[in-house]
Motif scaffolding. Structure first.
Motif, PDB file in Angstrom:
ATOM      1  N   UNK A 289      -0.669   6.908   1.603  1.00 57.99           N
ATOM      2  CA  UNK A 289      -0.125   6.152   2.729  1.00 57.99           C
ATOM      3  C   UNK A 289       1.376   5.978   2.562  1.00 57.99           C
ATOM      4  N   UNK A 290       2.093   6.143   3.669  1.00 57.27           N
ATOM      5  CA  UNK A 290       3.544   6.085   3.634  1.00 57.27           C
ATOM      6  C   UNK A 290       4.075   4.962   4.509  1.00 57.27           C
ATOM      7  N   UNK A 291       5.280   4.517   4.207  1.00 58.39           N
ATOM      8  CA  UNK A 291       5.929   3.469   4.994  1.00 58.39           C
ATOM      9  C   UNK A 291       6.145   3.954   6.422  1.00 58.39           C
TER      10      UNK A 291
ATOM     11  N   UNK B 198      -7.200   5.119  -4.408  1.00 59.05           N
ATOM     12  CA  UNK B 198      -6.609   4.186  -5.365  1.00 59.05           C
ATOM     13  C   UNK B 198      -6.746   2.755  -4.879  1.00 59.05           C
ATOM     14  N   UNK B 199      -6.606   2.558  -3.586  1.00 59.29           N
ATOM     15  CA  UNK B 199      -6.706   1.212  -3.018  1.00 59.29           C
ATOM     16  C   UNK B 199      -8.170   0.743  -2.964  1.00 59.29           C
TER      17      UNK B 199
ATOM     18  N   UNK C 279      -8.405   7.089  10.296  1.00 65.62           N
ATOM     19  CA  UNK C 279      -7.291   8.000  10.499  1.00 65.62           C
ATOM     20  C   UNK C 279      -5.969   7.330  10.214  1.00 65.62           C
ATOM     21  N   UNK C 280      -4.931   8.143  10.223  1.00 70.40           N
ATOM     22  CA  UNK C 280      -3.571   7.665  10.005  1.00 70.40           C
ATOM     23  C   UNK C 280      -2.713   8.122  11.184  1.00 70.40           C
ATOM     24  N   UNK C 281      -1.917   7.204  11.707  1.00 71.24           N
ATOM     25  CA  UNK C 281      -1.045   7.525  12.827  1.00 71.24           C
ATOM     26  C   UNK C 281       0.400   7.546  12.348  1.00 71.24           C
ATOM     27  N   UNK C 282       1.078   8.644  12.634  1.00 77.55           N
ATOM     28  CA  UNK C 282       2.465   8.822  12.197  1.00 77.55           C
ATOM     29  C   UNK C 282       3.247   9.470  13.325  1.00 77.55           C
TER      30      UNK C 282
ATOM     31  N   UNK D 115       0.812  -1.215   0.000  1.00 80.73           N
ATOM     32  CA  UNK D 115       0.000   0.000   0.000  1.00 80.73           C
ATOM     33  C   UNK D 115       0.846   1.266   0.000  1.00 80.73           C
ATOM     34  N   UNK D 116       2.130   1.133   0.288  1.00 82.13           N
ATOM     35  CA  UNK D 116       3.000   2.300   0.422  1.00 82.13           C
ATOM     36  C   UNK D 116       3.035   3.113  -0.873  1.00 82.13           C
TER      37      UNK D 116
END
Length: 216
Positions: free
Chosen positions: A194-196, A164-165, A177-180, A157-158
């Motif tokens: 989405x990032x690595x 798109x997914x 949500x996204x946790x970073x 997914x990265x």
């Protein structure tokens, strides 16, 4: 802010008292042992030493004035059962009680408990999901079928966007949500990439989540 009657100041009760204090609620703590009451005094608004299986004692507390009554008696189930029954008889608005076994849960519900706390069972489910997979970071069970899972972004997914997914259409799963770096971004949309190293908070049926993220 809610007013809460908390009965039973064992280890579990103490943890609840501390968390309720942190959240800014008013707590009346009750236990039959003075030593236990003294230990929670810094975290509660009021405290009483007494036997919660006595109707006159519970009546004196004005249980109908509290938003929630939580019974966390863990070492004597009969006392817990009698306390729950008396609370409902005295007009308690909502009674939540701790159970240590399935049979206790059934009896407590039959005797007036509105909801059951089953910490050992709930923690066992969490631990089983959390530690049986290398990429599951947290797990919240919402009901018998739906869950929220924090999970590392799969390598495939990265660099791709949520749109798109097409996760919602394929699996009927919502990305909340996204946790970073321990910070949560809840402002996600189809164009969010989405990032690595990131993790996502996914909501859906647990079987769909397992299939989507290949959780064994």
């Amino acid at each position: 802010m809610k007013s809460i009657l908390l009965i039973g100041m064992g280890r579990f009760g103490k943890h609840i008292a501390r968390e309720l204090d942190r959240l800014g609620h008013e707590v009346m703590a009750v236990d039959s042992q003075e030593e236990r009451i003294n230990e929670v005094l810094p975290y509660v608004t009021n405290a009483q030493i007494g036997d919660s299986t006595r109707e006159d004692f519970l009546r004196s507390l004005g249980v109908d004035r509290f938003d929630v009554c939580i019974v966390t008696i863990g070492d004597h189930f009969q006392s817990s059962l009698e306390t729950v029954s008396l609370l409902k008889e005295l007009g308690a608005r909502k009674v939540v009680s701790r159970a240590a076994r399935d049979v206790q849960e059934k009896f407590l519900l039959r005797n007036g408990a509105d909801e059951i706390l089953y910490p050992e069972k709930q923690m066992a489910r969490w631990a089983a999901v959390r530690y049986s997979s290398d990429h599951v970071l947290d797990y919240i069970e919402l009901d018998g079928t739906h869950s929220i899972v924090e999970i590392l972004v799969p390598s495939l997914w990265t660099g791709k966007s949520i749109g798109e997914l097409d996760i919602r259409k394929k699996y009927d799963i919502n990305i909340l949500g996204i946790k970073d770096h321990n910070r949560i971004n809840a402002s996600v949309n189809p164009s969010t990439v989405l990032l690595q190293g990131q993790s996502v908070l996914a909501l859906g049926e647990y079987r769909a989540i397992r299939k989507c993220f290949k959780i064994s």
